[in-house]
Design an enzyme around this catalytic site. Sequence first.
Site, PDB file in Angstrom:
ATOM      1  CG  ASP A 124     -26.450  36.400   2.354  1.00  0.00           C
ATOM      2  OD1 ASP A 124     -27.048  37.369   1.853  1.00  0.00           O
ATOM      3  OD2 ASP A 124     -25.553  36.532   3.214  1.00  0.00           O
TER       4      ASP A 124
ATOM      5  CB  SER B 256     -24.158  42.419   7.327  1.00  0.00           C
ATOM      6  OG  SER B 256     -24.950  42.810   6.242  1.00  0.00           O
TER       7      SER B 256
ATOM      8  CG  HIS C 297     -27.606  38.686   5.343  1.00  0.00           C
ATOM      9  ND1 HIS C 297     -26.294  38.741   4.966  1.00  0.00           N
ATOM     10  CD2 HIS C 297     -27.855  39.832   6.026  1.00  0.00           C
ATOM     11  CE1 HIS C 297     -25.761  39.871   5.393  1.00  0.00           C
ATOM     12  NE2 HIS C 297     -26.687  40.548   6.049  1.00  0.00           N
TER      13      HIS C 297
END
Length: 310
Positions: free
Chosen positions: A252, A159, A282
Site C-alpha cells: 500500500d 483510508s 489497500h
Amino acid sequence: MPLHPQARAMIEAYSPDPDLDYRHLDAAQLRASFAIPEPAAPPRADVLIETLRAPGPAGPVALRLYRPIAAPGDASALPITVYLHGGGFVLGSPDTTDGLCRSLAAWARTLVVSVDYRLAPEAPFPAGLDDAYATLCWVARHAGEFGGDGERIAIAGDSSGGNFAAALAQRARSDGPGLRHQLLLYPVLDAACAHPSYREFAEGYFLSAPMMQWYWRQYLGGADPADPRVSPLRAADLRGLPPATVFSAEYDVLRDEAEAYAQALIAAGVPVNSRRWDGQIHGFLLQQGRVDAADTALAQAAAALRAAFA
C-alpha cells in the site's frame, strides 16, 4: 511476504481503469469509472440499522446507526464508535463500509455511528472534516437519546476516513469530547505523498500513487498541505491523544505514513497497537467473504474497541 493470492484477485477485480489520465480527470469521470470494492459476505442479521441526523455547519448531516441486538434483559447504555468511511475524500458513503460497521458493532458490542459527510471537490477541506467533528460533538451531547454512553466514545475510520479520525482525535484533545480510542485503518496521514512506499507500490496495487495524489488535489482546494488538520502526521505535539490501533497493509502506498504515525504516537507516550497486514493491499478490510484477513483484522479491531470501552 509475497502478495496474497486473495489480494491479487482483488486487484484484478477492482483496480481502476489503467488508462485514466489523472492529470486531466474530473471527479465525475472517476466516480463513473471506479467502483469501491464491496464485500461478498451477506449483511449480518444481528445488528439493527437506524437513521439519524446531526446538525452540521452546512445543514443536517445524515448518520447511519448500527445497534447490536441486545441480550435479553440487557438495557444498559452502549459505548459509541463514530465511524468515517474512506474513498479518497471524493468517493464513498456509509454504504461503502456497511459490512465493516456491522461487524464492529456486533463484535465490539458498540453502537456505530457512520457519518455521511460532504465530499470533495464540491466540498473541499475542511467541509467533510467539519461535518465529522460536528457529528462527534452532537453524539457526545445526545448519546442518551439513542441508548449510547457519552462517556465511552471512540473515533474510527479507514483510508481518508482514517485521516479524519486522526485529525478529530487531535482536535478533540483540546476542545472536544473525551475519546477512549482511535481506530485508524490504513489511514491517509500526509499530503506530501513522499514516503518510500509511494515509490515501492506506485502502480499495480489497486491504490496507485497518481490516484492518491489526484485525491489530494481534489480535497485540498488551496489548503496548506502541512496543516495538521490536513496531514495529522505533521502535528508538532501528539502527547495526550487517546490510545490507538493502527493497521497498515504491506502493499500500500500509505503503508509508511501509517507506520510513521504509530511510531510518533508511541514516542509521544500514547499507547499504540500497530500491525502491518502482510501480503495485503489497500482496501482489504472491505472484502469480508473474499479476503480471509479482513475478518481476522476486523475481529482484532473489535477486540481493541472492547478493551478500550471496558
